[in-house]
Enzyme design. Structure first.
Site, PDB file in Angstrom:
ATOM      1  N   ASP A 161      53.385  -6.830  -2.213  1.00 27.29           N
ATOM      2  CA  ASP A 161      54.123  -7.469  -1.123  1.00 27.29           C
ATOM      3  C   ASP A 161      54.621  -6.362  -0.190  1.00 27.29           C
ATOM      4  O   ASP A 161      55.467  -5.560  -0.581  1.00 27.29           O
ATOM      5  CB  ASP A 161      55.310  -8.246  -1.738  1.00 27.29           C
ATOM      6  CG  ASP A 161      56.045  -9.063  -0.684  1.00 27.29           C
ATOM      7  OD1 ASP A 161      55.669  -9.004   0.494  1.00 27.29           O
ATOM      8  OD2 ASP A 161      57.016  -9.768  -1.056  1.00 27.29           O
ATOM      9  N   LYS A 211      59.342  -8.214  10.237  1.00 28.59           N
ATOM     10  CA  LYS A 211      60.394  -7.197  10.410  1.00 28.59           C
ATOM     11  C   LYS A 211      59.933  -6.062  11.328  1.00 28.59           C
ATOM     12  O   LYS A 211      60.686  -5.608  12.174  1.00 28.59           O
ATOM     13  CB  LYS A 211      60.810  -6.589   9.072  1.00 28.59           C
ATOM     14  CG  LYS A 211      60.720  -7.502   7.888  1.00 28.59           C
ATOM     15  CD  LYS A 211      61.932  -8.382   7.734  1.00 28.59           C
ATOM     16  CE  LYS A 211      61.714  -9.231   6.498  1.00 28.59           C
ATOM     17  NZ  LYS A 211      62.661 -10.196   6.167  1.00 28.59           N
ATOM     18  N   TRP A 247      63.177  -9.864  -4.654  1.00 31.41           N
ATOM     19  CA  TRP A 247      63.522 -10.860  -3.631  1.00 31.41           C
ATOM     20  C   TRP A 247      63.606 -12.223  -4.331  1.00 31.41           C
ATOM     21  O   TRP A 247      62.669 -12.592  -5.073  1.00 31.41           O
ATOM     22  CB  TRP A 247      62.407 -10.840  -2.569  1.00 31.41           C
ATOM     23  CG  TRP A 247      62.593 -11.774  -1.417  1.00 31.41           C
ATOM     24  CD1 TRP A 247      63.706 -11.895  -0.641  1.00 31.41           C
ATOM     25  CD2 TRP A 247      61.631 -12.695  -0.890  1.00 31.41           C
ATOM     26  NE1 TRP A 247      63.488 -12.833   0.341  1.00 31.41           N
ATOM     27  CE2 TRP A 247      62.224 -13.336   0.208  1.00 31.41           C
ATOM     28  CE3 TRP A 247      60.324 -13.027  -1.240  1.00 31.41           C
ATOM     29  CZ2 TRP A 247      61.568 -14.299   0.958  1.00 31.41           C
ATOM     30  CZ3 TRP A 247      59.661 -13.977  -0.490  1.00 31.41           C
ATOM     31  CH2 TRP A 247      60.273 -14.607   0.598  1.00 31.41           C
ATOM     32  N   ALA A 249      56.364  -5.884   3.283  1.00 33.86           N
ATOM     33  CA  ALA A 249      57.054  -6.610   4.353  1.00 33.86           C
ATOM     34  C   ALA A 249      57.792  -5.688   5.313  1.00 33.86           C
ATOM     35  O   ALA A 249      58.391  -6.164   6.274  1.00 33.86           O
ATOM     36  CB  ALA A 249      58.044  -7.607   3.741  1.00 33.86           C
TER      37      ALA A 249
END
Ligand code: LMR
Length: 415
Positions: free
Chosen positions: A214, A249, A133, A216
């Site tokens: 991470d 999300k 990202w 997400a």
């Protein structure tokens, strides 16, 4: 006109963020059949990003029943943290060596974690698989840490180049940080297997590395528990870990910015030390996290009926993403790997020229790296997309000559 006496004249010009610029580019495209495969938000088959049913119900309850908007403190809402703990770490999550702070989105969790690392290990280098990202590198740089890109992705096969990754990590030294995507990798859609997670955990222990995961997209890959499997394997094995979690999300709460930073320490005493430092850092960064989105998540997870409805809607979203993956993979041999990937993204084997041509000639918008948001596709636009894309793909599944060159994760570039 620029005025040299103006204090702001000393600032350097900035390139707009590549992913965010895509939102404006797609919006400005007047063609009715345009296809938005840019920024990572879920879309249904009609191209909409509706507020989830359970979120709407929780918001109505919050509006009717919230007794006060008085401050909660830098830690945020402790009940939200407890409920997220169970979702992420499963039963038995309550452990005095672990704690969680509510943060503004996953980005806030990453930045807060980066600041903690800068306090405890200012010389730490942060190893990040390439590609990643595009905000990862800048977040760690902004905390005065040095991000280092390591091999991660085999573009020819659309899979993780695990051996090359481990070979590149041979240069990592004790005290360094290893940033890992918990699943549904952004931008490649790849995921570590349980064996690879075990190997990574053993590597972190042997080399004295701190894993920073991470996560997400929990629930948008294979299922809520399945998507947390890697995190759980890692935290059960290592003496210390950090997790940046996002509800943006999986609860569709994007603009509300709902996240959490998890710390797993070796002992309750060091956990307390980390907690005290994080509270000080959070106070400096944003004082107290925004509450609305986290309150919505708390209400949903605290109510059996709402939680069940949220899980059901998430299951529908995940099934749609995986169905689109199946159709894409079947459309062309060069796209076959997409079926085995998960989450919102995939990195197409095309270069920047093809990306520009697809945008100009067909109104198909994607990141310059060739990353697509799978959720932007539906049975209605998929044939048009695959027809236009086929002209840019190699026949044999190998990447075309104009595939993007390798880049460092620190470059400010459109991805
Ligand atoms: C994305 O990668 O498209 C999303 O995570 C949105 C963002 O903030 O970049």
């Amino acid at each position: 006109m620029s005025d040299p006496h103006c204090p702001f004249a000393a600032l350097s010009p900035q390139n707009p963020d590549g992913l965010l610029a895509l939102i404006a580019m797609h919006r400005a495209d007047p063609r009715p059949g345009k296809i938005d495969l840019g920024v990572g938000i879920y879309r249904d088959a009609d191209g909409r990003t509706p507020v989830m049913r359970a979120v709407k119900a929780a918001e109505a309850r919050l509006l009717a029943e919230q007794p006060t908007k008085a401050y909660l403190g830098s830690e945020g809402d402790p009940r939200y943290a407890e409920l997220i703990a169970e979702l992420l770490l499963g039963p038995g999550a309550d452990d005095p060596r672990r704690f969680c702070l509510q943060t503004p989105g996953g980005t806030g969790a990453l930045r807060l974690g980066a600041e903690l690392i800068a306090r405890m290990a200012p010389q730490a280098r942060v190893w990040i698989g390439d590609p990643t990202w595009p905000n990862h590198g800048p977040i760690f740089s902004a905390a005065r840490l040095v991000p280092i890109a390591h091999a991660f992705f085999d573009r020819a096969t659309g899979t993780i180049a695990f051996d090359a990754m481990m070979a590149a990590l041979a240069d990592a030294r004790a005290g360094d940080v290893l940033l890992l995507h918990g699943g549904c990798h952004n931008p490649t859609g790849t995921q570590f297997s349980p064996d690879q997670w075990r190997a990574l955990a053993q590597f972190c222990i042997a080399r004295g590395l701190l894993p920073f995961i991470d996560l997400a997209y929990q629930g948008l890959g294979d299922g809520l528990d399945e998507d947390a499997g890697g995190v759980r394997l890692m935290v059960d094995a290592v003496p210390g870990a950090m997790i940046a979690y996002s509800c943006d999300k999986n609860f569709g709460l994007y603009r509300e910015r709902v996240g959490a930073l998890w710390i797993q320490a070796a002992t309750p005493i060091t956990a307390d030390l980390a907690r005290a430092n994080l509270l000080t850092l959070a106070r400096i960064l944003w004082s107290m996290p925004p509450d609305h989105g986290a309150a919505v998540v708390r209400i949903i997870l605290d109510d059996a009926a709402l939680a069940q409805d949220w899980r059901a809607e998430l299951t529908t979203m995940r099934a749609r993403l995986n169905a689109v993956r199946g159709s894409l993979a079947a459309a062309h041999p060069a796209l076959a790997a997409i079926a085995g990937q998960r989450g919102m993204f995939s990195l197409l084997p095309v270069g920047p020229d093809a990306v520009a041509r697809l945008r100009q000639e067909h109104g198909i918008h994607m990141a310059g790296s060739g990353r697509i948001n799978i959720a932007g596709l539906s049975p209605a636009n998929l044939p048009r997309f695959t027809d236009a894309l086929a002209a840019c793909l190699p026949g044999d599944g190998a990447p075309r000559q104009d595939a993007p060159p390798r880049t460092t994760i620190c470059e400010d570039m459109e991805r």
